[in-house]
Structure formats: C-alpha cells, structure tokens
Design a protein around this motif. Structure first.
Motif, mmCIF file in Angstrom:
data_model
loop_
_atom_site.group_PDB
_atom_site.id
_atom_site.type_symbol
_atom_site.label_atom_id
_atom_site.label_comp_id
_atom_site.label_asym_id
_atom_site.label_seq_id
_atom_site.Cartn_x
_atom_site.Cartn_y
_atom_site.Cartn_z
ATOM 1 N N ILE A 53 -44.565 50.632 19.836
ATOM 2 C CA ILE A 53 -43.334 50.795 19.068
ATOM 3 C C ILE A 53 -42.961 52.248 19.002
ATOM 4 O O ILE A 53 -41.800 52.630 19.168
ATOM 5 C CB ILE A 53 -43.520 50.206 17.666
ATOM 6 N N LEU B 50 -39.665 50.597 9.390
ATOM 7 C CA LEU B 50 -39.790 50.305 10.824
ATOM 8 C C LEU B 50 -40.516 48.991 11.052
ATOM 9 O O LEU B 50 -40.181 48.219 11.962
ATOM 10 C CB LEU B 50 -40.523 51.447 11.524
ATOM 11 N N GLU B 51 -41.552 48.763 10.221
ATOM 12 C CA GLU B 51 -42.267 47.501 10.379
ATOM 13 C C GLU B 51 -41.353 46.317 10.066
ATOM 14 O O GLU B 51 -41.400 45.273 10.739
ATOM 15 C CB GLU B 51 -43.493 47.484 9.477
ATOM 16 N N GLU C 45 -38.216 46.422 10.392
ATOM 17 C CA GLU C 45 -37.328 46.320 11.563
ATOM 18 C C GLU C 45 -38.054 45.675 12.734
ATOM 19 O O GLU C 45 -37.485 44.864 13.472
ATOM 20 C CB GLU C 45 -36.832 47.714 11.954
ATOM 21 N N VAL C 46 -39.377 46.077 12.855
ATOM 22 C CA VAL C 46 -40.148 45.486 13.949
ATOM 23 C C VAL C 46 -40.256 43.983 13.778
ATOM 24 O O VAL C 46 -40.104 43.191 14.726
ATOM 25 C CB VAL C 46 -41.535 46.142 14.029
ATOM 26 N N ARG D 102 -38.985 41.464 16.112
ATOM 27 C CA ARG D 102 -39.834 40.406 16.682
ATOM 28 C C ARG D 102 -39.208 39.018 16.494
ATOM 29 O O ARG D 102 -39.223 38.184 17.413
ATOM 30 C CB ARG D 102 -41.208 40.425 16.026
ATOM 31 N N SER E 99 -37.389 53.243 19.748
ATOM 32 C CA SER E 99 -37.842 53.974 18.566
ATOM 33 C C SER E 99 -36.911 55.130 18.298
ATOM 34 O O SER E 99 -36.425 55.782 19.210
ATOM 35 C CB SER E 99 -39.260 54.515 18.796
#
Ligand SMILES: Nc1ncnc2c1ncn2[C@@H]1O[C@H](COP(=O)(O)OP(=O)(O)OP(=O)(O)O)[C@@H](O)[C@H]1O
Length: 567
Positions: free
Chosen positions: A50, A189-190, A192-193, A197, A56
């Motif tokens: 990531i 970000l997580e 968003e990750v 996902r 990123s």
C-alpha cells in the motif's frame, strides 16, 4: 512499559522504541501514553504494497526506521572503571544512544586517592617523602583544582545534555504528534484500504460477472455468427432458387407464348379437324348408305347353305357324298343327284338331278371363318343401325350348333362359331366408331329409340344395339317357362319382345363370356365393359320361321331353327 491500547501488535515495537528514548518523567507530571484514536484493535500493520502502491498519497511521510534511527536499542551497560571495583559515585550515565545524538561519554573522573586511578598522583605523592606535607597539600590542591575543572566541564556537559534533552523532548513531542497524525492517517488509509478492498472485491465480482457475461456474449456471438452463416447460405440458396425460378418463369413465359401460338394453331387445326370430321361424317354416312344399298341389292334376306362333313360313324355307313355336287365355278349352286332306279330295277335311267341355288353354298371343307366373312357385313349393317337377323335352320344333327356356336367343348379359336365372332365384331366395330368420335352406349330400355348409329361426337343421341340369341333347339321348342306362364304371343314387326321388360325386371339376365356359353333356359347374353348388348329374348317366342324384329333397335338375331324332318 505502557502500550497504546488500540495499537496493533505490529506497531508495538515502534512504540517501545519511542518509549525507551523517553527520559524519566519528572514526578508530578502526568504521563499520557500516545493515543491512536483512530487505531482499531484489528488494525494490521501498514502493508508495504500500500505504501508503495501507485495509489498511495505521495505526501504521506514515512516513519523513519527505528532501527536506523535508534540502532542500539538495548541499554548500554553502565560504565565501569576497569581499575575500580565499583562505579564511581558521581559519574552520570549516558542518557541517549541515538545516532543523531551520539552518547557523549564523559571522561572518567579521576580515581580518588588511594584508588587505582590515583596511582600516578600517588606515585607522585609517593615520591614525596612522607614528611613533605606541603608538597602533598599542593598535590591535593592541584587534584582539587583538576576536580573542579572537571566538575565545571561536567556541569557544562550537563547543561548541554539538559538542552539536548529538552530538544529531544521537543522532538519527541513533535514525533508523537506526528505519530498521532500518522496513526490517524494510517487509520484513514486503512479505512480507505478497506474501502478500496471492498471496492476491489466488488470490482472483482463485477469483473467475474463481466467475464461470465463476456463468455455468454461470446457464445451468443458464436451462435449468431453460425446463424448468420446459415442465413447467408439460405439466402444464397434462396437467391439461387429465385434465379432458377426466374429462369423457369422466363422459360414458362416463352412456353406460354409458344403455347399461345400452339393454341391458335390448335384452334385452326380444330376448325380444320371439324371440317374434316364433318367431311368424314358425310363420307361415313355415304359409306353406310352405299353399304346398305349393296346389302339390299344383295338381298335383304339371304340364305346360305352349309354342308357339314361326314361324321366318323357316317363314313362307315356310306362312301362319301357322291349325291352332292358343288360346281367349282358357281359358289351359289348345289346339285343333288340320285339314281333314278326303276322300281323293278330292270331299267337303267339317268340320275335325277336337283339344282339348288342359294346366296352362297359352303362345301364341307369350308371353315367357320369363310362363313363369317359372308355375314360380317350384316353385322356391320347392325352397327349402322339396320335390323339384322341371322339364324340357322336345318335338320337335327346337320351342324347348326356347330356353325352358330362352335364345337362343344370349345376348341381352337378358328373353330369359333358365328355368334362369338359377331359379338367380337360388334365390340370391335363399336371401338372403332368410338375412336372416330362416335358415341357408343346402350340405349334406353323399355322405350323406342331411333334405329341406327346416328350419334356423333359431341351429340347426345344414344345408339342401341341388341343382340338376340336363341340357341339350338330352343327357337322351335321355345324357352322353358313355368307351366302357368303365358304363352308367347305371336310377334309382329315393330313389336317389342313380349315379356322382355317383365323378364328383365323379374330376374337378372344370364350373362356369358365373349364366347357365348349357354345360359339357363338356353338364352344367352353378352356383356362387355358394362355395355349390355345381351339377350332379352327369353320369351321371344320365335316359333317356326316367324321372326319378330323389335324396331327401333339394331337387332341381330342369331340362332338356329331345328326341324324334325330330315331332308
Ligand atoms: N362343319 C362341321 N365340321 C365338323 N363337324 C361338324 C360340322 N358341323 C357339325 N358337325 C358335327 O356334327 C354333329 C352334329 O352337329 P350339331 O349338333 O351342331 O347339329 P345340330 O343341327 O345342332 O343338331 P340338333 O338340331 O339336334 O341340335 C356334331 O357332332 C358336330 O360336331
């Protein structure tokens, strides 16, 4: 050591390192561990993929490597003077071991007097005589002075270290704030990750669905291509058929034109044919008239004489037939001779001669065909509509049945009698007439019709032909009839056969084959292809030579009349 309660295990090391470089918090100052408000217990370490992913954000500061920034994590062992059994009392321990702030190991303090480190001074002092107290005081003062200087140095170093500590604390605060922001950033970000996902999974699902749809569409495309190919072939075939049909249509039009021309030609030919038929009809009528004129000229009543050959038993009794003479030049004469012996037998007289003249005399060698050649013209007259009667008359055993019917049992075709030959000639003539356009049909029964074959092609007149046959012996004796039945009436010319209608209605007529086999009661009929030219003479009642002819019909009466006398 306190940890961030929401920090993931993977981040514990980082926080531990930060903790290890934090100085002791002065008493009274509450210590708050750095919080990661956005961290979740399930937060996983930031994947390298990531951080290095193209998506990123470029401005996200990467955390400095702890191991790079703090290479030596483990605390440094306390400084020990190799010459001292224990640590000097006032030697400060190194506070930081960061590369950015390398530890500054202070110079080891001088060993107190008496210790191993003060052996030099002790050696110098030892060089002094014990009694040199002043010298020893100077040495001590010098040592004191050196200690003071050393103390000053240490004080300065302490101040520097304090400043350094403050700077580090500021940096630490900055780092903590930076860490918080980074944690928040990491959390976001997580999230968003996770969202990415989820979107990725959705996208993958969509991709799978799209791939499945693509496969389906490809299959559909293949099917449509196959159908298109089939349609193309069908279209080509239909086009070919259409071309062939067009060609056929053109041919048909040409044929139609030819047919039109042929029809016009046919019409002209028909008119010509009608003219020719009219002409032929006129000629036929003329032929018929001439034929019957000839027949009338030859005689309406003709008498033929046939002499049968001797039977085997007769040959034994007599030697030939010397009393019968057939002049070779005259086929109409028959000469009968017999010796004219006197009653006493003494005189020899000339033979008695009896000349007979007939329309034709047939010697014993005459065949059935020769006889029929004479009467077939009469059959033609019957076809032309003239009443005809043919009968045989003669003594018993003279050959009437043989002549009229043929031998019994039937023999070779050439031995057929006059009746089957006449019937055959009638049907053959009827067929010939039909081929010429004449209509041949049985006439109405029970009513009179005009005699003769006056029908023509296209007209509706109905010619009638009746063949009345009476078999040997019956004409004279008459047909067998019931005892209570009426006696046959005497016929007059023009009268229908008495009882004919009654008989036809009472029972079906006996029908024979073309050869004319004998039927019940001796009355025969002939039927061929539904055309009844048969007998209706069961009660004809012909007796003797009185013959009746039913006018209005062309009648052939074939039969024989027996007589009880011998000539
Ligand atoms: N032309 C002929 N040739 C050979 N045989 C004949 C001929 N005519 C008659 N016969 C024979 O003579 C015999 C008598 O003939 P047939 O029966 O026809 O005579 P008929 O006149 O009909 O006699 P009836 O009046 O008694 O009936 C028969 O056996 C027949 O076969």
């Amino acid at each position: 050591m306190s940890l961030c309660p929401q920090m993931a295990p993977g981040r514990q090391h980082q926080c531990q390192l930060l903790k290890s470089v934090r100085p002791e918090t002065p008493p009274g100052v509450p210590r708050t561990p750095p919080q990661c408000p956005q961290d979740s217990p399930s937060m996983s370490p930031v994947p390298k993929s990531i951080s290095g992913a193209p998506g990123s954000p470029p401005d996200v500061p990467r955390l400095p490597s702890d191991t790079a920034k703090f290479p030596s994590v483990s605390p440094r062992p306390p400084f020990t003077c190799p010459q001292c059994p224990q640590d000097p009392p006032n030697v400060p321990k190194p506070l930081l071991m960061s590369p950015c702030c390398p530890p500054r190991v202070p110079n080891p303090p001088p060993c107190p007097p008496g210790s191993a480190t003060s052996t030099a001074g002790a050696k110098g002092a030892s060089k002094r005589p014990p009694w040199d107290l002043r010298g020893q005081v100077r040495d001590l003062q010098e040592a004191l002075e050196q200690g003071r200087e050393r103390l000053q140095v240490l004080e300065r170093e302490k101040q520097e270290q304090s400043q350094r500590l403050q700077q580090l604390q500021r940096e630490l605060g900055e780092r903590e704030s930076q860490e918080s922001s980074l944690c928040a950033r990491v959390s976001s970000l997580e999230v968003e990750v996770a969202q990415v996902r989820e979107k990725l999974e959705q996208s993958q699902n969509k991709v799978k669905a799209l791939e499945a749809e693509e496969q389906r569409l490809k299959a559909e495309e293949q099917r449509l291509k196959a159908e298109e190919e089939q349609r193309r072939q069908e279209r080509d075939e239909a086009w070919g058929r259409a071309q062939a049909l067009l060609q056929q249509l053109e041919n048909a039009e040409e044929q139609l034109q030819e047919l039109q021309a042929l029809r016009e030609l046919e019409a002209s030919q028909r008119s010509l044919l009608a003219q020719r038929e009219e002409h032929i009809h006129l000629l036929e009528m003329e032929r018929r008239r001439l034929h019957n004129d000839i027949q009338e000229l030859r005689g309406n009543i003709r008498v033929f004489c046939r002499v049968r050959p001797l039977l085997p038993e007769e040959r034994e009794r007599q030697r030939g037939m010397p009393h019968l003479h057939f002049p070779s030049q005259d086929t109409r004469s028959l000469v009968l001779t017999r010796p004219d012996d006197s009653q006493l037998g003494r005189e020899r007289r000339a033979e008695l001669r009896y000349d007979f003249s007939f329309d034709r005399v047939f010697p014993p060698a005459a065949s059935q065909e020769e006889i029929f050649q004479e009467i077939q013209l009469l059959v033609q007259s019957a076809l032309d509509g003239y009443p005809v009667c043919i009968f045989a008359y003669g003594q018993t055993g003279s050959g009437k049945t043989f002549t009229m019917e043929g031998p019994s049992p039937a023999g070779a075709p050439e031995s057929r009698g006059m009746i089957p030959r006449a019937v055959r000639h009638l049907f053959r003539g009827a067929r010939d007439l039909a081929a010429k356009g004449w209509q041949v049909a049985p006439g109405p029964r029970g009513r009179r019709a005009r005699a003769g074959w006056e029908g023509r092609a296209g007209t509706a007149t109905a010619p009638s032909v009746r063949l009345l046959c009476q078999l040997p012996g019956d004409l004279q004796r008459g047909p067998a009839r019931p005892a209570a039945g009426p006696r046959p009436a005497r016929l007059r010319a023009g009268d229908p056969p008495p009882g004919a209608r009654q008989r036809r209605a009472a029972r079906p007529q006996p029908h024979l084959g073309a050869r004319g086999e004998r039927g019940a009661g001796g009355h025969v009929g002939f039927r061929n292809s539904g055309e009844n030219l048969g007998i209706s003479g069961g009660n004809l009642g012909i007796s003797g030579v009185n013959l009746g002819v039913w006018e209005g019909f062309a009648v052939i009466l074939c039969g024989n009349l027996g007589v009880s006398e011998r000539l």
